[in-house]
Structures are given as structure tokens and as C-alpha cells.
Design an enzyme around this catalytic site. Structure first.
Site, short mmCIF file in Angstrom:
data_model
loop_
_atom_site.label_atom_id
_atom_site.label_comp_id
_atom_site.label_asym_id
_atom_site.label_seq_id
_atom_site.Cartn_x
_atom_site.Cartn_y
_atom_site.Cartn_z
N ARG A 143 0.75 -1.26 -0.04
CA ARG A 143 0.02 -0.01 0.06
C ARG A 143 0.83 1.26 -0.01
O ARG A 143 0.35 2.26 -0.10
CB ARG A 143 -1.04 0.16 1.24
CG ARG A 143 -2.05 -1.06 1.18
CD ARG A 143 -2.95 -0.76 0.20
NE ARG A 143 -4.48 -0.57 0.86
CZ ARG A 143 -5.29 -1.45 1.01
NH1 ARG A 143 -5.03 -2.80 0.94
NH2 ARG A 143 -6.56 -1.37 1.34
N ARG B 245 -19.27 -3.96 4.94
CA ARG B 245 -18.06 -3.81 5.66
C ARG B 245 -18.04 -2.39 6.59
O ARG B 245 -18.57 -1.66 6.01
CB ARG B 245 -16.73 -3.40 4.82
CG ARG B 245 -16.21 -5.19 4.35
CD ARG B 245 -15.39 -4.93 3.32
NE ARG B 245 -14.48 -3.91 3.48
CZ ARG B 245 -13.23 -3.94 2.61
NH1 ARG B 245 -12.98 -4.95 1.70
NH2 ARG B 245 -12.56 -2.98 2.68
N ARG C 146 -9.79 6.11 2.29
CA ARG C 146 -8.99 4.94 1.62
C ARG C 146 -8.73 5.20 0.08
O ARG C 146 -7.65 5.05 -0.34
CB ARG C 146 -9.96 3.92 1.41
CG ARG C 146 -9.91 3.13 2.86
CD ARG C 146 -11.27 2.29 3.23
NE ARG C 146 -11.45 1.08 2.14
CZ ARG C 146 -12.72 0.57 1.85
NH1 ARG C 146 -13.68 1.16 2.32
NH2 ARG C 146 -12.61 -0.26 0.85
P1 AMP Z 1 -9.14 -4.07 1.92
O1 AMP Z 1 -9.74 -5.08 2.36
O2 AMP Z 1 -7.78 -4.46 1.01
O3 AMP Z 1 -9.76 -3.03 1.29
O4 AMP Z 1 -8.20 -3.39 3.45
C1 AMP Z 1 -9.05 -2.95 4.34
C2 AMP Z 1 -8.50 -1.95 5.15
O5 AMP Z 1 -7.31 -2.74 5.83
C3 AMP Z 1 -7.68 -1.01 4.74
O6 AMP Z 1 -8.34 0.33 4.45
C4 AMP Z 1 -6.40 -0.66 5.64
O7 AMP Z 1 -6.95 -0.01 6.56
C5 AMP Z 1 -6.18 -2.00 6.04
N1 AMP Z 1 -5.08 -2.61 5.09
C6 AMP Z 1 -5.06 -3.83 4.29
N2 AMP Z 1 -3.98 -4.00 3.76
C7 AMP Z 1 -3.08 -3.05 4.13
C8 AMP Z 1 -1.94 -2.92 4.21
N3 AMP Z 1 -0.94 -3.57 3.27
N4 AMP Z 1 -0.89 -1.69 4.81
C9 AMP Z 1 -1.94 -1.08 5.64
N5 AMP Z 1 -3.01 -1.22 5.93
C10 AMP Z 1 -3.86 -2.25 5.22
#
Ligand code: AMP
Length: 217
Positions: free
Chosen positions: A89, A163, A174
Site C-alpha cells: 500500500r 463492511r 481509503r
Molecule cells: P482491503 O480489504 O484491502 O480494502 O483493506 C481494508 C483495510 O485494511 C484498509 O483500508 C487498511 O486500513 C487495512 N489494510 C489492508 N492492507 C493493508 C496494508 N498493506 N497496509 C496497511 N493497511 C492495510
């Protein structure tokens, strides 16, 4: 088949394409978001801390992410192709992942960037419903992706859920975080000849899937 790193704006369908790759080509799937949501379920102090970060739409600290991804890759059978969905990220995480890959002798991989305009991505996120029991996903704003019975999973009959971070405020956060961090990550993979970019709004899901398969074969 090559391993895949998805670098994607929120709600561009990385979960959907990951499911298709798992079902049709036997990929293993690492979703860092799912791993973090599992930590939240433990109800520990770390779980509560992570829950607050997730709700805000901000990023979890790199140190924790490094630990999570290292543990997961070490446990996995790396002779099967895998998808990393949700990391890197930021550029720091990209460099760390590269170091891990070197240690684990992983060099057969591609970074796939899925991009989408803010308004479309927002509509997708606000309509997104998922089944916490079997992982199926739906969308109440798109006829094609609605569940047959309102709010009930077609596959297992469980009640569907949104979610906690699929509200407008955290979605905006995000999306902005993604926009702010993505350029150096894409440059990094492009300079290493590892990047495929797809604007998901220009194609149907099946077309996108074909583009991905042609690139990783
Ligand atoms: P996602 O399911 O990929 O949309 O991730 C949901 C949330 O998890 C994100 O908005 C971040 O808060 C956290 N997150 C997921 N992957 C990462 C990462 N590689 N680094 C930091 N935070 C993460």
C-alpha cells in the site's frame, strides 16, 4: 502461472478477480484486509486497535503488515501460484515485499494495477454486501450482482453484511490514501518490467479476467 500482486483502488474488484483465479486456476489467496479483519475478531487489544484503524480508512502500521505478510508467505506452499491482494500500500511495503521475495526465491510474479474513477468506485463500495460465512460478495446497486433474496447469501443462506469501512467517509479516506501512495509503487514495478495497468471501467469483468490470464500465463 505467474504469482500476482494486486495494486488496486478500493472497490475495483480485486476480491472478485481473486475468487475467479482461485476457482479456475487454483491460486492461493492472501488478502491483507481479510487477515486484519481476522485479527479484529480476536477481540484482543491489538484487535481493537486494528478495528479502529480499519474503520477510519487509514493504513495499519508497516511493522505489523511486515509481520503478517512474512508469516503468511512462510506458511504457504509456494510451488502453487499465489495472489497478494492488498499489499503493498506504500513504497516502503513494496521494498519489503521485494526483500521477502528474494529470501524466498520468488521471482515469477506480476504486479497488476486495477484502477477506477472515484464516483464509480464509491457507488460500488456503498452497495457492497458480503457473506461472512462463505465469503461470497454481492452489490445491491447493480442488478447483475444483487442476491436473489434481499440480504441473504445465494450460496449458503447466511444474512449478508456491509463492511464497517464501506461508508462514504472512510471510503473517501481509503481512496485518497490510495491516490497519494500509488504512483511510486507503480513506478517501482514499471521500472522492473513487472507492471500491468487496467482501467476496470473500460471492460467487463470477463474481459478483465481474460487480460489478467493472458498476462500471467
Ligand atoms: P482491503 O480489504 O484491502 O480494502 O483493506 C481494508 C483495510 O485494511 C484498509 O483500508 C487498511 O486500513 C487495512 N489494510 C489492508 N492492507 C493493508 C496494508 N498493506 N497496509 C496497511 N493497511 C492495510
Amino acid at each position: 502461472m505467474k504469482n500476482i500482486i494486486f495494486i488496486a483502488a478500493p472497490a475495483t474488484g480485486k476480491g472478485t478477480f481473486s475468487n475467479m483465479l482461485m476457482e479456475r486456476y487454483g491460486y492461493n489467496h492472501i488478502s491483507t484486509g481479510d487477515l486484519l479483519r481476522n485479527i479484529v475478531k480476536t477481540n484482543t487489544s491489538l484487535g481493537n486497535e486494528v478495528a479502529n484503524v480499519l474503520k477510519s480508512g487509514k493504513l495499519v502500521e508497516d511493522e505489523l503488515m511486515f509481520k503478517i505478510i512474512k508469516e503468511k508467505l512462510n506458511q504457504m506452499d509456494l510451488t502453487k501460484p499465489f495472489i497478494i491482494d492488498g499489499l503493498p500500500r506504500n513504497i516502503n511495503q513494496a521494498l519489503y515485499l521485494n526483500k521477502l521475495f528474494d529470501e524466498l526465491n520468488v521471482n515469477n510474479y506480476m504486479a497488476i494495477n486495477l484502477d477506477l474513477e472515484y464516483e464509480v468506485a464509491l457507488k460500488r463500495a456503498l452497495g457492497r454486501l458480503s457473506c461472512l460465512n462463505c465469503g461470497a460478495t454481492y452489490n445491491k446497486f447493480f442488478e447483475k450482482f444483487k442476491p436473489i433474496k434481499e440480504n441473504i447469501c445465494d450460496k449458503c443462506g447466511n444474512v449478508l453484511d456491509s463492511r464497517t469501512d464501506d461508508n462514504e467517509e472512510s471510503f473517501k479516506e481509503r481512496f485518497e490514501t490510495y491516490q497519494k501512495n500509488v504512483k511510486p509503487i507503480l513506478d517501482y514495478y514499471m521500472n522492473n518490467n513487472k507492471l500491468l495497468k487496467i482501467n476496470t471501467h473500460e471492460f467487463t469483468n470477463e474481459e478483465i479476467f481474460d487480460i489478467i490470464i493472458n498476462a500471467v500465463k
